[in-house]
Write an enzyme that holds these catalytic residues in place. Structure first.
Site, PDB file in Angstrom:
ATOM      1  N   CYS A 258      48.329  36.563  35.743  1.00  0.00           N
ATOM      2  CA  CYS A 258      47.887  37.266  34.530  1.00  0.00           C
ATOM      3  C   CYS A 258      48.650  38.563  34.288  1.00  0.00           C
ATOM      4  O   CYS A 258      49.198  38.786  33.202  1.00  0.00           O
ATOM      5  CB  CYS A 258      46.377  37.501  34.576  1.00  0.00           C
ATOM      6  SG  CYS A 258      45.806  38.698  35.811  1.00  0.00           S
ATOM      7  N   HIS A 307      41.520  40.806  35.754  1.00  0.00           N
ATOM      8  CA  HIS A 307      42.212  39.919  34.816  1.00  0.00           C
ATOM      9  C   HIS A 307      42.654  40.722  33.598  1.00  0.00           C
ATOM     10  O   HIS A 307      41.953  41.622  33.134  1.00  0.00           O
ATOM     11  CB  HIS A 307      41.322  38.765  34.376  1.00  0.00           C
ATOM     12  CG  HIS A 307      42.078  37.714  33.616  1.00  0.00           C
ATOM     13  ND1 HIS A 307      42.985  36.868  34.218  1.00  0.00           N
ATOM     14  CD2 HIS A 307      42.092  37.386  32.291  1.00  0.00           C
ATOM     15  CE1 HIS A 307      43.509  36.064  33.309  1.00  0.00           C
ATOM     16  NE2 HIS A 307      42.993  36.363  32.135  1.00  0.00           N
ATOM     17  N   HIS A 319      46.787  34.642  27.444  1.00  0.00           N
ATOM     18  CA  HIS A 319      46.834  35.022  28.862  1.00  0.00           C
ATOM     19  C   HIS A 319      47.287  33.852  29.730  1.00  0.00           C
ATOM     20  O   HIS A 319      47.416  32.715  29.274  1.00  0.00           O
ATOM     21  CB  HIS A 319      45.455  35.515  29.315  1.00  0.00           C
ATOM     22  CG  HIS A 319      44.351  34.493  29.241  1.00  0.00           C
ATOM     23  ND1 HIS A 319      43.191  34.578  29.983  1.00  0.00           N
ATOM     24  CD2 HIS A 319      44.207  33.347  28.496  1.00  0.00           C
ATOM     25  CE1 HIS A 319      42.398  33.561  29.705  1.00  0.00           C
ATOM     26  NE2 HIS A 319      42.988  32.803  28.820  1.00  0.00           N
TER      27      HIS A 319
END
Length: 346
Positions: A258, A307, A319
């Protein structure tokens, strides 16, 4: 930057040996199902455990990224101190040679006491000139000696600092290896759980993931403009990576975790970001409301800030979500991760 419906982009399957465990969610194992029946006849409990292990693996990946970033920085610092120590040693060697030359010259010109040399000299004026020159040589030797001792102390300090950095580097590298083992263990455990499912159930999971990847290659984003040209440029760079696989610890250009995606994309726009989602959460201007976000802003997810992705517009995040998935668009509300805040970089 105006943003309309995104054309469907081709997806890519990732089959590298290094990340075979990370692709477990889309892999159909040929191993036989476990002989022990599970309490949940629909196997939903197993899938939930697998999802949780993937979440833990992605969280551990951000810790790994932080340790890797620190190790890389320490390695560079060690190199700088070692290079400087080598340079100082060279300067000391030159000073030592110069001191030796001066000392040798004085030894050869010495012998008698200066007053007797003057008394016995047939050329007193010439002797006095030589004596004055010897005094100047003595002053020069003294200055050289002071310079030598100063350089010697500086060399020792550089060597000590390099030694401390090397100890820090060794400790960080041990931590790095431990994090890597933890991540690989989570992914291996997830694969083992996946292997307990029937071939039909594994096929269903693979099909669901494939559908999610295909659906996530396109999204209705609306026409909201980015807050800055560089944010727009970073967002466009990330959009060009849709379909690339999630790989833990990867930062592009062909695979990403990420924070690897966000740091790579902003680097294309000329902005250097920290490597981890937790560190990225602290850069730029904080935006606490989803309604304040614009395409290209960072969006921080999960209570431990583990994240990060791009706000894509119309309630969507762009993402690299988890092992087995690809870089894709996804509804923030349906991502299963709580929104914490946004970050805007100018």
């Amino acid at each position: 930057m105006a943003s309309h419906r995104r054309p469907k982009q081709p997806t890519h399957r990732y089959t590298g040996i290094l990340t075979v465990t990370a692709a477990a969610a889309v892999a159909v194992s040929t191993q036989p199902a476990s002989a022990d029946p599970l309490p949940d006849p629909n196997k939903k409990g197993v899938q939930a455990q697998i999802d949780r292990l993937y979440e833990q693996a992605t969280q551990a990946t951000e810790t790994y990224n932080g340790a890797k970033e620190k190790a890389d920085a320490l390695q560079r610092q060690v190199g700088v101190f070692q290079d400087e120590a080598a340079r100082k040693q060279g300067e000391l060697n030159e000073l030592r040679d110069r001191l030796g030359t001066v000392a040798t010259g004085q030894y050869r010109s010495g012998g008698l006491d200066p007053s007797l040399q003057l008394l016995l000299s047939q050329d007193p004026d010439g002797y006095l000139e030589k004596a004055s020159a010897l005094d100047r040589i003595g002053e020069r030797q003294s200055a050289l000696l002071k310079d030598f001792l100063s350089q010697q102390r500086a060399l020792q300090q550089h060597r000590q600092e390099a030694g401390r950095k090397l100890k820090d580097l060794d400790s960080t590298q041990r931590d790095l290896r431990g994090r890597k083992t933890e991540i690989q263990g989570k992914l291996r455990e997830a694969q083992q759980l996946l292997n307990t499912l029937s071939a039909k159930e594994r096929s269903r999971i693979a099909a669901e993931q494939d559908r999610a990847n295909r659906a996530g290659a396109r999204a209705e984003l609306g026409d909201q403009a980015s807050a800055s040209q560089r944010a727009a440029a970073a967002f466009r760079a990330a959009q060009g990576r849709v379909g690339k696989p999630y790989v833990w610890g990867a930062a592009g250009p062909d695979s990403f975790d990420c924070s690897g995606l966000t740091s790579w994309a902003f680097r294309q726009a000329g902005i250097s970001l920290p490597r981890t989602s937790q560190a990225q959460a602290g850069v730029g201007a904080r935006l606490d409301s989803l309604g304040d976000l614009r395409p290209g802003d960072l969006i921080i997810m999960r209570t431990d800030l583990s994240h990060v992705g791009f706000y894509a517009g119309n309630g969507q995040i762009l993402h690299s979500p988890k092992p087995g998935a690809q870089v894709r668009y996804e509804s923030i509300a349906r991502s299963g991760m709580p929104f914490m805040w946004g970050v805007r970089l100018s």
